[in-house]
Design a protein around this motif. Sequence first.
Motif, PDB file in Angstrom:
ATOM      1  N   MET A 156     -28.364  74.903 132.199  1.00  0.00           N
ATOM      2  CA  MET A 156     -27.552  74.633 133.353  1.00  0.00           C
ATOM      3  C   MET A 156     -26.315  75.546 133.371  1.00  0.00           C
ATOM      4  N   ILE A 157     -25.699  75.733 132.206  1.00  0.00           N
ATOM      5  CA  ILE A 157     -24.518  76.584 132.113  1.00  0.00           C
ATOM      6  C   ILE A 157     -24.876  78.027 132.465  1.00  0.00           C
ATOM      7  N   GLY A 158     -26.015  78.493 131.990  1.00  0.00           N
ATOM      8  CA  GLY A 158     -26.475  79.846 132.305  1.00  0.00           C
ATOM      9  C   GLY A 158     -26.664  80.033 133.803  1.00  0.00           C
ATOM     10  N   ASP A 217     -26.105  80.080 122.254  1.00  0.00           N
ATOM     11  CA  ASP A 217     -27.425  79.641 122.701  1.00  0.00           C
ATOM     12  C   ASP A 217     -28.057  80.781 123.499  1.00  0.00           C
ATOM     13  N   ARG A 218     -29.342  81.031 123.284  1.00  0.00           N
ATOM     14  CA  ARG A 218     -29.970  82.213 123.884  1.00  0.00           C
ATOM     15  C   ARG A 218     -29.930  82.193 125.404  1.00  0.00           C
ATOM     16  N   HIS A 219     -29.966  81.017 126.012  1.00  0.00           N
ATOM     17  CA  HIS A 219     -29.937  80.940 127.475  1.00  0.00           C
ATOM     18  C   HIS A 219     -28.574  81.373 128.015  1.00  0.00           C
ATOM     19  N   ILE A 220     -27.516  80.921 127.372  1.00  0.00           N
ATOM     20  CA  ILE A 220     -26.164  81.276 127.806  1.00  0.00           C
ATOM     21  C   ILE A 220     -25.854  82.713 127.409  1.00  0.00           C
ATOM     22  N   ALA A 221     -26.149  83.074 126.159  1.00  0.00           N
ATOM     23  CA  ALA A 221     -25.800  84.403 125.640  1.00  0.00           C
ATOM     24  C   ALA A 221     -26.506  85.513 126.409  1.00  0.00           C
ATOM     25  N   SER A 222     -27.765  85.322 126.766  1.00  0.00           N
ATOM     26  CA  SER A 222     -28.487  86.386 127.463  1.00  0.00           C
ATOM     27  C   SER A 222     -27.956  86.568 128.890  1.00  0.00           C
ATOM     28  N   VAL A 223     -27.654  85.460 129.575  1.00  0.00           N
ATOM     29  CA  VAL A 223     -27.094  85.574 130.924  1.00  0.00           C
ATOM     30  C   VAL A 223     -25.713  86.205 130.854  1.00  0.00           C
TER      31      VAL A 223
END
Length: 111
Positions: free
Chosen positions: A1-3, A46-52
């Motif tokens: 959700m944050i991403g 977290d990979r979802h946040i870090a990648s975005v």
Amino acid sequence: MIGLYIFDCAKPQDGSPALSVSTIERRLFGLAANYRQRGLTLEMKDRHIASVWAGIKRQHGRPPVQKEPVTPEELLEMVATLTFGLRDMRDRAILLLGLCRGYGSLGNRRP
């Protein structure tokens, strides 16, 4: 959700202008602080946040704009406008200490 949230901040779907990288970063840190206050953790790695986040910085990031430094003459003009009230004396000290600090970072060179 944050991403998804930070992605929408960088590329809004409603036609509003995109936020700058520093504004998105400030909002992201605000969310992390809110999580901490509630006893939770927001894992920024977290990979979802870090990648975005990495994609946003790569696509929208730009180097900071360097401002022109204040000349000693301009600084003296600023100081001359100050009175001898408590706040103005504080401001005078801050300005003059900043000038000294600036010259100190030049090494042994004098203005």
